[in-house]
Design an enzyme around this catalytic site. Structure first.
Site, PDB file in Angstrom:
ATOM      1  N   GLY A  22       0.825  -1.206   0.000  1.00 35.08           N
ATOM      2  CA  GLY A  22       0.000   0.000   0.000  1.00 35.08           C
ATOM      3  C   GLY A  22       0.862   1.260   0.000  1.00 35.08           C
ATOM      4  O   GLY A  22       0.591   2.223  -0.714  1.00 35.08           O
ATOM      5  N   ARG A  66       7.583  -4.633  13.550  1.00 35.48           N
ATOM      6  CA  ARG A  66       6.965  -4.461  12.222  1.00 35.48           C
ATOM      7  C   ARG A  66       8.005  -4.665  11.127  1.00 35.48           C
ATOM      8  O   ARG A  66       7.744  -5.302  10.116  1.00 35.48           O
ATOM      9  CB  ARG A  66       6.336  -3.076  12.092  1.00 35.48           C
ATOM     10  CG  ARG A  66       4.894  -3.039  12.579  1.00 35.48           C
ATOM     11  CD  ARG A  66       4.144  -1.850  12.015  1.00 35.48           C
ATOM     12  NE  ARG A  66       4.695  -0.575  12.446  1.00 35.48           N
ATOM     13  CZ  ARG A  66       4.479  -0.018  13.626  1.00 35.48           C
ATOM     14  NH1 ARG A  66       3.723  -0.624  14.513  1.00 35.48           N
ATOM     15  NH2 ARG A  66       5.015   1.141  13.931  1.00 35.48           N
ATOM     16  N   SER A 104      -0.087  -4.969   5.733  1.00 34.69           N
ATOM     17  CA  SER A 104      -0.345  -5.296   7.135  1.00 34.69           C
ATOM     18  C   SER A 104      -1.847  -5.408   7.352  1.00 34.69           C
ATOM     19  O   SER A 104      -2.650  -4.980   6.514  1.00 34.69           O
ATOM     20  CB  SER A 104       0.246  -4.220   8.046  1.00 34.69           C
ATOM     21  OG  SER A 104      -0.361  -2.993   7.759  1.00 34.69           O
ATOM     22  N   ARG A 123       7.294   1.851   1.129  1.00 33.80           N
ATOM     23  CA  ARG A 123       7.598   0.423   1.291  1.00 33.80           C
ATOM     24  C   ARG A 123       8.034  -0.165  -0.044  1.00 33.80           C
ATOM     25  O   ARG A 123       8.895  -1.043  -0.090  1.00 33.80           O
ATOM     26  CB  ARG A 123       6.353  -0.318   1.790  1.00 33.80           C
ATOM     27  CG  ARG A 123       6.037  -0.004   3.235  1.00 33.80           C
ATOM     28  CD  ARG A 123       6.325  -1.236   4.056  1.00 33.80           C
ATOM     29  NE  ARG A 123       6.394  -0.938   5.460  1.00 33.80           N
ATOM     30  CZ  ARG A 123       5.539  -1.393   6.358  1.00 33.80           C
ATOM     31  NH1 ARG A 123       4.509  -2.129   5.973  1.00 33.80           N
ATOM     32  NH2 ARG A 123       5.714  -1.124   7.622  1.00 33.80           N
ATOM     33  N   ASP A 159      -1.627  -5.318  14.208  1.00 31.11           N
ATOM     34  CA  ASP A 159      -2.371  -5.036  15.442  1.00 31.11           C
ATOM     35  C   ASP A 159      -3.454  -6.090  15.624  1.00 31.11           C
ATOM     36  O   ASP A 159      -3.841  -6.768  14.669  1.00 31.11           O
ATOM     37  CB  ASP A 159      -2.971  -3.627  15.423  1.00 31.11           C
ATOM     38  CG  ASP A 159      -3.707  -3.320  14.134  1.00 31.11           C
ATOM     39  OD1 ASP A 159      -3.038  -2.962  13.139  1.00 31.11           O
ATOM     40  OD2 ASP A 159      -4.930  -3.464  14.106  1.00 31.11           O
ATOM     41  N   ARG A 164      -0.321  -8.712  -3.344  1.00 29.44           N
ATOM     42  CA  ARG A 164      -0.452  -7.596  -2.404  1.00 29.44           C
ATOM     43  C   ARG A 164       0.344  -7.958  -1.160  1.00 29.44           C
ATOM     44  O   ARG A 164       0.173  -9.065  -0.612  1.00 29.44           O
ATOM     45  CB  ARG A 164      -1.928  -7.369  -2.059  1.00 29.44           C
ATOM     46  CG  ARG A 164      -2.110  -6.626  -0.764  1.00 29.44           C
ATOM     47  CD  ARG A 164      -3.437  -5.976  -0.555  1.00 29.44           C
ATOM     48  NE  ARG A 164      -3.644  -5.676   0.857  1.00 29.44           N
ATOM     49  CZ  ARG A 164      -2.967  -4.771   1.554  1.00 29.44           C
ATOM     50  NH1 ARG A 164      -2.018  -4.047   0.989  1.00 29.44           N
ATOM     51  NH2 ARG A 164      -3.211  -4.586   2.841  1.00 29.44           N
ATOM     52  N   ARG A 215       2.331  11.170  -8.700  1.00 30.90           N
ATOM     53  CA  ARG A 215       1.664  11.305  -7.395  1.00 30.90           C
ATOM     54  C   ARG A 215       2.461  10.684  -6.254  1.00 30.90           C
ATOM     55  O   ARG A 215       1.873  10.286  -5.224  1.00 30.90           O
ATOM     56  CB  ARG A 215       0.269  10.655  -7.410  1.00 30.90           C
ATOM     57  CG  ARG A 215      -0.728  11.425  -8.233  1.00 30.90           C
ATOM     58  CD  ARG A 215      -2.059  10.714  -8.286  1.00 30.90           C
ATOM     59  NE  ARG A 215      -2.964  11.490  -9.081  1.00 30.90           N
ATOM     60  CZ  ARG A 215      -4.036  12.129  -8.603  1.00 30.90           C
ATOM     61  NH1 ARG A 215      -4.346  12.045  -7.330  1.00 30.90           N
ATOM     62  NH2 ARG A 215      -4.807  12.824  -9.389  1.00 30.90           N
TER      63      ARG A 215
HETATM   64  N1  HPA Z   1      -8.131  -2.132   9.800  1.00 29.76           N
HETATM   65  C1  HPA Z   1      -7.922  -1.879   8.487  1.00 29.76           C
HETATM   66  N2  HPA Z   1      -6.739  -1.955   7.935  1.00 29.76           N
HETATM   67  C2  HPA Z   1      -5.696  -2.291   8.705  1.00 29.76           C
HETATM   68  C3  HPA Z   1      -5.841  -2.575  10.054  1.00 29.76           C
HETATM   69  C4  HPA Z   1      -7.133  -2.495  10.614  1.00 29.76           C
HETATM   70  O1  HPA Z   1      -7.333  -2.728  11.812  1.00 29.76           O
HETATM   71  N3  HPA Z   1      -4.623  -2.876  10.559  1.00 29.76           N
HETATM   72  C5  HPA Z   1      -3.743  -2.777   9.523  1.00 29.76           C
HETATM   73  N4  HPA Z   1      -4.396  -2.433   8.406  1.00 29.76           N
END
Ligand code: HPA
Length: 238
Positions: free
Chosen positions: A20, A217, A90, A24, A204, A87, A43
């Site tokens: 994304g 991470r 995270s 990265r 997370d 893709r 962009r």
């Molecule tokens: N929600 C959406 N996208 C994410 C999250 C999440 O909790 N954590 C990492 N990408």
């Protein structure tokens, strides 16, 4: 040059890793690829082509969410002949079986995005799925290098900040993690007859509230990238 990618046909490899975050993409290219060329900075959604263990691979930022990912995915397929997209990103864990820093392979994509309904019309709830060969290959490549990936249904949320969706119900129905792109990628892969796979690390945990540190991470990101690149070079289709 396509509308959003400042490259010439031939500048982008047939296989692309798509994080994304464009920074990265830069990190992956500079850390893992040889003979790197930055083919687009339009962009600041950076794209690079180089070689990994002698095989040609590109890395292209997608931005966040299905609408942004859909722009880059569509142009890469239609204008640059890309046939395989991974893709890499995270996610937030939604299942007690998934732990922070785990690697996840997206088997299928659930979403609250209107993209499915807008594609098929009322009454059809199409189920976007990963390419099985890539999924199988990534799973075994991970196992062979001592990793234990979790495989399952990923919920692509249209909103990062949302308190209206019944996440518990999704968990009860077997969804293991949330991010914002996978079902869009799998739908477009099906539409254009290309191969796609999502490989994620858990940043997370929605159930425990745990979050990875910046250092954690980095380490789990590197594991995921090595897995993605090793899977990618084992499955190149020219
Ligand atoms: N929600 C959406 N996208 C994410 C999250 C999440 O909790 N954590 C990492 N990408």
């Amino acid at each position: 040059m396509s509308t959003h990618i400042g490259a010439k046909r031939g500048d982008i490899a047939s296989t692309v890793l798509m994080p994304g975050d464009p920074l990265r993409a830069k990190y992956i290219a500079e850390t893992y690829l040889d003979d790197v060329v930055n083919y687009s900075s339009v962009r600041n959604m950076l794209g690079f082509t180089g070689t990994y263990k002698g095989k040609r691979i590109s890395v292209q930022g997608s931005g966040m969410g299905i609408p942004s990912l859909a722009i880059y995915t569509t142009e890469m397929i239609q204008e640059f002949g890309v046939n395989t997209i991974y893709r890499v990103g995270s996610c937030g864990a939604m299942s007690p079986d998934v732990k922070i820093r785990d690697i996840i392979l997206g088997q299928a994509g659930t979403t609250d995005s209107s993209i499915i309904a807008n594609t098929f019309g009322p009454g059809i709830y199409y189920s976007p799925i990963a390419d099985f060969e890539l999924l199988d290959s990534a799973y075994h490549t991970a196992k062979d290098s001592g990793l234990t990936p979790k495989v399952g249904n990923i919920f692509a949320a249209d909103r990062f900040y949302n308190d209206e969706i019944d996440m518990k119900k999704l968990t009860d129905y077997g969804v293991i993690a949330t991010e914002m792109e996978t079902s869009g990628l799998y739908l477009l892969a099906a539409k254009h007859h290309i191969r796609a796979l999502t490989i994620l690390t858990v940043s997370d945990h929605l159930l425990t509230g745990e979050k990875t540190t910046a250092k954690e991470r980095e380490t789990s990101f590197d594991e995921m990238i090595r897995l993605s690149l090793d899977t990618a070079i084992a499955n190149i289709k020219e």
